[in-house]
Motif scaffolding. Structure first.
Motif, PDB file in Angstrom:
ATOM      1  N   MET A  84       0.710  -1.289   0.051  1.00  0.00           N
ATOM      2  CA  MET A  84      -0.051  -0.105   0.139  1.00  0.00           C
ATOM      3  C   MET A  84       0.756   1.395   0.050  1.00  0.00           C
ATOM      4  O   MET A  84       0.891   2.275  -0.706  1.00  0.00           O
ATOM      5  N   CYS A  85       1.870   1.212   0.778  1.00  0.00           N
ATOM      6  CA  CYS A  85       2.739   2.558   0.808  1.00  0.00           C
ATOM      7  C   CYS A  85       3.601   2.842  -0.403  1.00  0.00           C
ATOM      8  O   CYS A  85       3.581   3.982  -0.867  1.00  0.00           O
ATOM      9  N   THR A  86       4.074   1.664  -0.960  1.00  0.00           N
ATOM     10  CA  THR A  86       4.540   1.809  -2.440  1.00  0.00           C
ATOM     11  C   THR A  86       3.520   2.327  -3.339  1.00  0.00           C
ATOM     12  O   THR A  86       3.925   3.209  -4.263  1.00  0.00           O
ATOM     13  N   ALA A  87       2.328   1.651  -3.495  1.00  0.00           N
ATOM     14  CA  ALA A  87       1.544   2.346  -4.426  1.00  0.00           C
ATOM     15  C   ALA A  87       1.063   3.818  -3.917  1.00  0.00           C
ATOM     16  O   ALA A  87       0.834   4.484  -4.971  1.00  0.00           O
ATOM     17  N   LEU A  88       1.002   4.308  -2.815  1.00  0.00           N
ATOM     18  CA  LEU A  88       0.529   5.518  -2.639  1.00  0.00           C
ATOM     19  C   LEU A  88       1.768   6.449  -2.989  1.00  0.00           C
ATOM     20  O   LEU A  88       1.582   7.481  -3.435  1.00  0.00           O
ATOM     21  N   GLU A  89       3.007   5.946  -2.483  1.00  0.00           N
ATOM     22  CA  GLU A  89       4.376   6.715  -3.158  1.00  0.00           C
ATOM     23  C   GLU A  89       4.344   7.085  -4.402  1.00  0.00           C
ATOM     24  O   GLU A  89       4.295   8.156  -4.990  1.00  0.00           O
ATOM     25  N   ARG A  90       3.902   5.950  -5.253  1.00  0.00           N
ATOM     26  CA  ARG A  90       3.955   6.084  -6.715  1.00  0.00           C
ATOM     27  C   ARG A  90       2.916   6.916  -7.274  1.00  0.00           C
ATOM     28  O   ARG A  90       3.070   7.572  -8.327  1.00  0.00           O
ATOM     29  N   SER A 131      -7.767  12.133   6.419  1.00  0.00           N
ATOM     30  CA  SER A 131      -8.782  12.135   5.279  1.00  0.00           C
ATOM     31  C   SER A 131      -9.665  10.895   5.028  1.00  0.00           C
ATOM     32  O   SER A 131     -10.769  10.692   4.522  1.00  0.00           O
ATOM     33  N   ILE A 132      -8.530   9.793   4.872  1.00  0.00           N
ATOM     34  CA  ILE A 132      -8.923   8.558   4.770  1.00  0.00           C
ATOM     35  C   ILE A 132      -8.047   7.565   5.363  1.00  0.00           C
ATOM     36  O   ILE A 132      -6.897   7.839   5.417  1.00  0.00           O
ATOM     37  N   THR A 133      -8.500   6.593   6.169  1.00  0.00           N
ATOM     38  CA  THR A 133      -7.789   5.340   6.647  1.00  0.00           C
ATOM     39  C   THR A 133      -7.776   4.274   5.736  1.00  0.00           C
ATOM     40  O   THR A 133      -8.781   3.777   5.417  1.00  0.00           O
ATOM     41  N   VAL A 134      -6.631   3.593   5.328  1.00  0.00           N
ATOM     42  CA  VAL A 134      -6.646   2.095   4.629  1.00  0.00           C
ATOM     43  C   VAL A 134      -6.428   1.269   5.946  1.00  0.00           C
ATOM     44  O   VAL A 134      -5.128   1.305   6.082  1.00  0.00           O
ATOM     45  N   PHE A 135      -7.143   0.543   5.970  1.00  0.00           N
ATOM     46  CA  PHE A 135      -6.655  -0.696   6.999  1.00  0.00           C
ATOM     47  C   PHE A 135      -6.335  -1.990   6.189  1.00  0.00           C
ATOM     48  O   PHE A 135      -7.256  -2.312   5.388  1.00  0.00           O
ATOM     49  N   THR A 136      -5.262  -2.480   6.323  1.00  0.00           N
ATOM     50  CA  THR A 136      -4.905  -3.680   5.642  1.00  0.00           C
ATOM     51  C   THR A 136      -4.571  -4.892   6.654  1.00  0.00           C
ATOM     52  O   THR A 136      -4.033  -4.705   7.462  1.00  0.00           O
ATOM     53  N   ASP A 137      -5.078  -5.989   5.944  1.00  0.00           N
ATOM     54  CA  ASP A 137      -4.648  -7.292   6.881  1.00  0.00           C
ATOM     55  C   ASP A 137      -5.728  -7.232   8.187  1.00  0.00           C
ATOM     56  O   ASP A 137      -5.319  -8.073   8.960  1.00  0.00           O
TER      57      ASP A 137
END
Ligand code: C5P
Ligand code: C5P
Ligand code: ZN
Length: 457
Positions: free
Chosen positions: A38-44, A71-77
């Motif tokens: 997720m962090c890589t996708a956001l950075e890109r 503004s938004i929270t992404v919960f993963t796993d």
């Protein structure tokens, strides 16, 4: 396009609309790889983000998140067990998870909604990989999704990754990140001398070999294995015919030791190699990589694991290697503790109470490993470990029991709920947190619920 991918597009659009994004993930290998994807996708995508790791979501953590007003929270796993509370707090959130859900919400990406089993067809990092693909060109992150799936033991059921996991493996192969082949499944093929790999084998436990250095060396000499000077080679350094000899020898050894056929079959299976990683390193094999990651996040060092997932092979990688030594020691000690004190058996389950002797964040791993050493495969194994705010419960079953009706997630969630605790997970592996004084009531109730599950299917 699969409906899960259609939903992933909607979730991706919701994320890409915002700029200040908070990622919250789980403290294990699957959670770390999910967060890294997720962090890589956001950075890109040119987004600002912050990231945090938690053992489990509860109301107070959700309230803290709501207070910071991202503004938004992404919960993963994680997140699928707390949808009601997430929605109740009015959090703008995307939940990218694979645990059995309770409730639903607007941006809830979970395989179970489409009749896909999140215990073996796709992991948290797999779901997050689909989300990342919908956010941009991120196919190269497939190797992290494979590490997450293997970390959650999703390959164990069929001896290989299947379902959507298989498609992810294929993508990884297409972009040169992953190689898969049938091989010995034992742990340490990249990093341990062959005799140590045998000596430390706990699944299967090899009576007479596991834990016995001299016996392992003798066994390999009998197989005619070559040395390099004084040194033993690692599995990856052996020639194909040497590997074949050892595998056949092990199969024969296990058969004459009376080891169950299903365990012998598990000696060989599909193994996943990360082609961009250095040969012989802890990140080259998906299973070893996932253990390296567990050695960080489960010891409050998630940022170290995240840095490794994001490519650090210097300082944080060295830190992770140090943590790994400690993690291995703790696992050995944990298994020895269970061996020493034994398990108590009720009608429909077996359990042990580790008290404060095993850290709550690894007691589930110890429970899973100790089945092959002390447990009875006909019953699920339940473990207790003390935590600061109550008792952590971990449960592990197997697919024979799941076929007979076992659903540990439902059982844990219901037994914990009735003693003011909280639980959930997967049919085959689940956990809970309960108040200290509720232990005996909880275990009796769990025994009854599991009995009902096994009788009514
Ligand atoms: O929270 P999460 O979904 O990541 O954890 C899944 C847990 O279930 C892992 O600890 C994994 O080892 C366990 N599991 C298992 N056997 C399986 C599938 C999962 O013990 N076949
Ligand atoms: O902690 P442990 O490895 O035993 O967790 C097994 C599974 O149960 C994991 O998938 C974890 O996310 C889940 N779990 C849960 N709720 C809890 C504790 C664990 O859903 N309170
Ligand atoms: Zn997971």
């Amino acid at each position: 396009m699969h409906r899960l991918e259609t939903l992933a597009r909607q979730c991706a659009a919701a994320i890409l609309k915002e700029n200040d994004i908070h990622v919250v993930s789980h403290i294990d290998a699957d959670g770390l790889t999910s967060a890294a994807i997720m962090c890589t996708a956001l950075e890109r995508a040119g987004k600002d983000y912050t990231v945090d790791f938690v053992r489990q979501l509860d109301e107070s953590i959700l309230r803290q998140i709501a207070d910071t007003n991202p503004s938004i929270t992404v919960f993963t796993d994680l997140g699928s067990g707390m949808l009601e509370q997430i929605n109740g707090l009015g959090l703008n959130a995307v939940v990218s998870d694979h645990h059995i859900p309770s409730g639903d919400g607007p941006y809830h990406l979970n395989p179970h909604l489409f009749n896909i089993n999140g215990a073996y067809e796709i992991s948290g990092s797999g779901v997050t990989f689909l989300l990342a693909r919908a956010m941009g060109r991120n196919d190269d992150l497939a190797d992290l999704a494979v590490v997450g799936a293997v970390g959650d033991m999703q390959h164990v059921r069929q001896g290989k990754l299947i379902g959507i996991n298989r498609q992810i493996v294929r993508l990884g192969m297409e972009n040169g990140a992953i190689h898969c082949q049938r091989d010995l499944t034992m742990f340490g093929k990249q990093t341990r001398p062959v005799f140590r790999m045998l000596q430390y084998s706990s699944d299967p436990y090899l009576p007479g070999l596991s834990g016995n250095e001299d016996a392992c060396i003798g066994f390999l000499k009998d197989m005619g294995l070559r040395f390099q000077g004084e040194n033993w080679l690692k599995w990856i350094d052996l020639e194909p015919d040497e590997k074949q000899r050892v595998i056949s020898g092990l199969i024969q050894y296990c058969m004459s030791a009376g080891i169950a056929v299903h365990k012998i079959q598990r000696l060989v299976g599909e193994v996943y190699t990360l082609l961009r990683e250095r040969e012989g390193s802890e990140t080259r094999d998906a299973s070893e990589y996932s253990t390296l990651l567990n050695a960080t996040a489960r010891y409050d060092r998630a940022m170290t694991g995240l840095a490794v997932c994001r490519g650090d092979r210097n300082k944080e990688y060295e830190n992770a290697i140090e943590l790994l030594k400690e993690h291995r020691r703790n696992l050995v000690e944990g298994i020895n503790l269970v061996k020493g004190q034994g398990v108590k058996t009720l009608v429909n389950l077996q359990y042990f109470d580790a008290g404060d002797k095993i850290k709550d964040t690894i007691v589930g791993i110890v429970a899973g490993m100790s089945v092959s050493v002390v447990g009875n495969r006909k019953l699920p194994i339940i473990a207790f470990a003390d935590t600061e705010d109550g008792v952590k419960v971990s449960g592990r079953g197997n697919y024979d029991l799941v076929h007979k009706g076992l659903n540990l997630s439902a059982a844990m969630s219901s037994a914990a709920g009735s003693v003011n605790g909280m639980g959930g997970g997967h049919d085959i592996a689940a956990g809970a947190t309960i108040p200290k004084e509720a232990k005996s009531e909880f275990i009796r109730m769990l025994d009854r619920i599991i009995g009902t599950q096994l009788r009514t299917t």
